[in-house]
Each structure stands twice: as C-alpha cells, then as structure tokens.
Scaffold this motif. Structure first.
Motif, short mmCIF file in Angstrom:
data_model
loop_
_atom_site.label_atom_id
_atom_site.label_comp_id
_atom_site.label_asym_id
_atom_site.label_seq_id
_atom_site.Cartn_x
_atom_site.Cartn_y
_atom_site.Cartn_z
N HIS A 51 0.92 -1.07 -0.19
CA HIS A 51 0.08 -0.03 -0.02
C HIS A 51 0.90 1.12 -0.01
O HIS A 51 1.74 1.22 0.71
CB HIS A 51 -0.80 0.15 1.00
CG HIS A 51 -1.55 -1.18 1.45
ND1 HIS A 51 -2.88 -1.17 0.61
CD2 HIS A 51 -1.71 -2.22 2.21
CE1 HIS A 51 -3.15 -2.48 1.06
NE2 HIS A 51 -2.72 -3.18 2.01
N PRO A 52 0.39 2.27 -0.55
CA PRO A 52 1.18 3.72 -0.76
C PRO A 52 0.94 4.46 0.80
O PRO A 52 0.07 3.87 1.70
CB PRO A 52 0.34 4.30 -1.67
CG PRO A 52 -0.98 3.73 -1.87
CD PRO A 52 -0.87 2.35 -1.42
N ARG A 53 2.13 5.26 1.08
CA ARG A 53 2.12 5.81 2.44
C ARG A 53 0.47 6.41 2.84
O ARG A 53 0.19 6.02 4.10
CB ARG A 53 2.72 6.92 2.37
CG ARG A 53 4.05 6.58 2.94
CD ARG A 53 5.16 7.63 3.20
NE ARG A 53 5.37 8.47 1.89
CZ ARG A 53 6.22 9.04 1.21
NH1 ARG A 53 7.57 9.05 2.17
NH2 ARG A 53 6.34 9.65 0.19
N PRO A 54 -0.14 7.24 2.04
CA PRO A 54 -1.48 7.52 2.43
C PRO A 54 -2.50 6.47 2.90
O PRO A 54 -3.07 6.57 3.85
CB PRO A 54 -2.07 8.35 1.48
CG PRO A 54 -0.98 8.66 0.61
CD PRO A 54 -0.03 7.70 0.56
N VAL A 55 -2.35 5.31 2.27
CA VAL A 55 -3.25 4.18 2.80
C VAL A 55 -2.89 3.59 3.91
O VAL A 55 -3.49 3.21 4.99
CB VAL A 55 -3.25 3.25 1.55
CG1 VAL A 55 -4.20 1.82 1.93
CG2 VAL A 55 -4.10 3.84 0.45
N VAL A 56 -1.24 3.43 4.04
CA VAL A 56 -0.76 2.91 5.37
C VAL A 56 -1.06 3.78 6.51
O VAL A 56 -1.61 3.13 7.54
CB VAL A 56 0.59 2.82 5.13
CG1 VAL A 56 1.57 2.27 6.26
CG2 VAL A 56 1.25 1.92 4.01
N ALA A 57 -0.97 5.10 6.36
CA ALA A 57 -1.37 6.16 7.37
C ALA A 57 -2.57 5.83 8.01
O ALA A 57 -3.07 5.91 9.07
CB ALA A 57 -1.01 7.47 6.93
N ALA A 58 -3.62 5.85 6.96
CA ALA A 58 -4.92 5.74 7.16
C ALA A 58 -5.40 4.26 7.93
O ALA A 58 -5.99 4.48 9.08
CB ALA A 58 -5.73 5.62 6.05
N ARG A 59 -4.74 3.25 7.60
CA ARG A 59 -5.05 2.01 8.14
C ARG A 59 -4.33 1.89 9.48
O ARG A 59 -4.90 1.39 10.38
CB ARG A 59 -4.71 1.05 7.27
CG ARG A 59 -5.43 0.69 6.14
CD ARG A 59 -5.20 -0.46 5.30
NE ARG A 59 -5.86 -0.65 4.16
CZ ARG A 59 -5.96 -1.91 3.52
NH1 ARG A 59 -5.10 -2.75 3.87
NH2 ARG A 59 -6.73 -2.05 2.39
#
Length: 117
Positions: A51-59
């Motif tokens: 996953h890209p950073r924004p998705v990792v951060a959100a999760r």
C-alpha cells in the motif's frame, strides 16, 4: 491521465500494478470503470498491498508525517500493517495519540466556525 495519477486515485502503489496499467495513459472512462468494477488484480492489490503511504497512514490511524517521523518510508502490506497494530510499538501509540488530538482540534474549530456563521 498519467498512470501515477490514476494509481493515486485508486489508492494503490503504482509499482505494484500490472505493466499494462503502467504502460500508457488512463482515460477518465477507464478510471471510472476500474472504480465501478475493479478487476481481480486491483481487488487483490487493495486487499493485500503493498500500500502507498496515505493508505498505510489511514489504516494505522496516523498521519503521513507521523509515518515519516517514525522512518516508515517503505510501502507496507496488509499483513505488515496488522502486525504493527498488534505489536503497538511506542512510535505508533504516540503518533496515533497525536493524530487523534489534531483531528479533535480540527473538529472543534469546525464546530466553532459553524456556530459563529
């Protein structure tokens, strides 16, 4: 649009997409079709990553800046994200608290502005 832009809009890591997706421009119609009826590669990529950073951060419940502060610069898979959530390292606990405080403050400001206006 460029494949990079389409990948961002789809919430996937460009490098993990099939070569055919990366090879050329993606029309708005094609993007809409991918969103409406995602092919198996897209479903699997969204499910397992990387996953890209924004998705990792959100999760993880943190900000992208929080990931950078923790030196988490590489894409993560769903399994790696779940492992971090289970382990709860100190940086993650701290960044989740910071993110929650910022979100609460933003919500308070929005309520105050709505009450004034």
């Amino acid at each position: 649009m460029k494949p990079e832009t389409a990948a961002k809009k789809l919430g996937v890591l460009l490098e993990a997409t099939p070569e055919a997706f990366r090879a050329g421009p993606v029309s708005r119609t094609e993007l809409q079709e991918l969103q409406d009826a995602p092919p198996e590669w897209l479903v699997e990529l969204r499910r397992t990553g990387p996953h890209p950073r924004p998705v990792v951060a959100a999760r993880l419940g943190v900000s992208v800046a929080g990931l950078r502060r923790a030196d988490m610069t590489e894409p993560l898979t769903t399994a790696e994200i779940q492992a971090l959530l289970a382990e709860k390292p100190e940086w993650l606990v701290r960044e989740r608290a910071t993110h929650a405080a910022v979100m609460a403050e933003n919500a308070r400001i929005k309520r105050d502005r709505a009450a004034q206006g």
